[in-house]
Design a protein around this motif. Sequence first.
Motif, short mmCIF file in Angstrom:
data_model
loop_
_atom_site.label_atom_id
_atom_site.label_comp_id
_atom_site.label_asym_id
_atom_site.label_seq_id
_atom_site.Cartn_x
_atom_site.Cartn_y
_atom_site.Cartn_z
N ALA A 178 25.18 35.16 36.83
CA ALA A 178 25.66 36.26 37.68
C ALA A 178 26.11 37.49 36.91
CB ALA A 178 26.78 35.75 38.59
N ILE A 179 25.38 37.88 35.89
CA ILE A 179 25.60 39.19 35.27
C ILE A 179 24.27 39.94 35.28
CG2 ILE A 179 27.59 38.54 33.82
CD1 ILE A 179 25.74 38.43 31.44
N PRO A 180 24.30 41.28 35.28
CA PRO A 180 23.05 42.01 35.43
C PRO A 180 22.06 41.79 34.28
CG PRO A 180 24.94 43.51 35.29
CD PRO A 180 25.48 42.14 35.21
N SER A 230 13.51 29.41 35.69
CA SER A 230 12.98 30.76 35.89
C SER A 230 14.11 31.75 35.63
CB SER A 230 12.47 30.93 37.32
OG SER A 230 13.57 30.93 38.20
N SER A 231 13.76 33.04 35.48
CA SER A 231 14.83 34.02 35.26
C SER A 231 15.76 34.09 36.47
CB SER A 231 14.26 35.40 34.91
OG SER A 231 13.06 35.62 35.52
N GLN A 232 15.22 33.85 37.68
CA GLN A 232 16.09 33.83 38.86
C GLN A 232 17.11 32.69 38.76
OE1 GLN A 232 12.86 34.24 38.94
NE2 GLN A 232 12.32 35.91 40.32
N ASP A 233 16.64 31.53 38.29
CA ASP A 233 17.56 30.38 38.13
C ASP A 233 18.70 30.76 37.19
OD1 ASP A 233 15.85 28.78 39.61
OD2 ASP A 233 14.79 28.01 37.84
N VAL A 234 18.34 31.39 36.04
CA VAL A 234 19.36 31.74 35.03
C VAL A 234 20.33 32.77 35.62
CG1 VAL A 234 19.72 32.74 32.75
CG2 VAL A 234 17.73 31.27 33.15
N GLN A 252 31.31 45.83 29.61
CA GLN A 252 30.06 45.77 30.38
C GLN A 252 29.23 44.62 29.83
OE1 GLN A 252 28.44 49.82 29.80
NE2 GLN A 252 27.19 49.28 31.57
N LYS A 253 28.70 43.79 30.70
CA LYS A 253 27.92 42.65 30.20
C LYS A 253 26.52 42.63 30.80
CE LYS A 253 31.17 39.83 31.51
NZ LYS A 253 32.19 40.80 31.86
N HIS A 254 25.55 42.40 29.94
CA HIS A 254 24.16 42.35 30.39
C HIS A 254 23.47 41.15 29.78
CE1 HIS A 254 24.23 46.31 32.19
NE2 HIS A 254 24.84 46.77 31.10
N LEU A 255 22.47 40.67 30.48
CA LEU A 255 21.77 39.47 30.04
C LEU A 255 20.36 39.77 29.52
CD1 LEU A 255 22.40 36.41 30.23
CD2 LEU A 255 21.05 36.40 32.33
N ILE A 256 20.04 39.14 28.38
CA ILE A 256 18.65 39.16 27.89
C ILE A 256 18.16 37.71 27.93
CG2 ILE A 256 17.14 39.50 25.88
CD1 ILE A 256 19.02 41.73 24.95
N ILE A 257 17.10 37.47 28.67
CA ILE A 257 16.53 36.12 28.67
C ILE A 257 15.34 36.14 27.73
CG2 ILE A 257 15.67 34.21 30.08
CD1 ILE A 257 16.97 35.51 32.52
#
Length: 269
Positions: A202-204, A193-197, A173-178
Amino acid sequence: MAEVITITSGKGGVGKSTATANIAVGLALSGQKVVAIDFDIGLRNLDMILGLENRIVYDVVDVMEGKCKLSQALIQDKKTPSLYFLPASQSKDKTILDKAKVKALIEELKADFDYILLDSPAGIEGGFEHAIFWADRALIVVTPEVSSVRDSDRVIGIIDAKSDKAAHGQKVQKHLIINRIKPELVESGQMLSSQDVLKILAIPLIGLVPEDEKVVSATNCGEPVIYDDKSISGECYKRIVRRIAGEEVEFVEFKTQGSILKTFKRLFK
Ligand SMILES: Nc1ncnc2c1ncn2[C@@H]1O[C@H](COP(=O)(O)OP(=O)(O)O)[C@@H](O)[C@H]1O
Ligand SMILES: [Mg+2]
């Protein structure tokens, strides 16, 4: 049986160890039994962020080489007693970790803990390979910069190819922390922006954390910022912890001068 969560990234200095410390404390405060292991061989610093550097006697390599028992190397946090810490070795030999020994260590810990957090080093060799190999879940930390995002994209590919789960036809399972978002710069178009990243990786998303000087002072005091109820980054980490536990939680909105002005104008239109 513990869940193994690896905190990783492509680049160094993006906030992996800070994230590991805060999430470990947060999970422990929620009543879980947690162990955080520093896999950054030669460059330990998770101990400092947790404020446990003066209590180190043995390290992860001592355990693997049979120089001490696991229970002798584990440091129990006094402030949050369900949190334990296993320090990295200061060895200059980055290849010192051995796959079978790491496996035995993680299996021994799995029986006794709810969460095992592995703080991975920068780069894609040595401790990194071991840290990602055993992951059930990977938290990928990025800063909103093109170089950080690009390196993380590579790391995501490696996790999909080189983990134990991948070898068994399963997915980590992969998740992103910005992390280190500067809202003013995002608003003026100078920072991704976080949307750009999210579009690129393309991971949640599991967390957004702003640039916050309280993170730095918390590190200097050896008391992770999640203990500071007045800090915005601490609040962001609390929400990450709840999301890890499966809760749906709103993301904190970062207010900038510009966005406050916009709300103000809307209210008085
Ligand atoms: N949200 C944040 N705001 C401000 N400084 C941060 C933030 N997150 C991390 N830092 C700082 O960035 C530096 C690198 O963090 P660290 O967690 O050691 O990164 P890594 O483990 O990825 O190398 C540290 O000085 C840390 O205090
Ligand atoms: Mg680190």
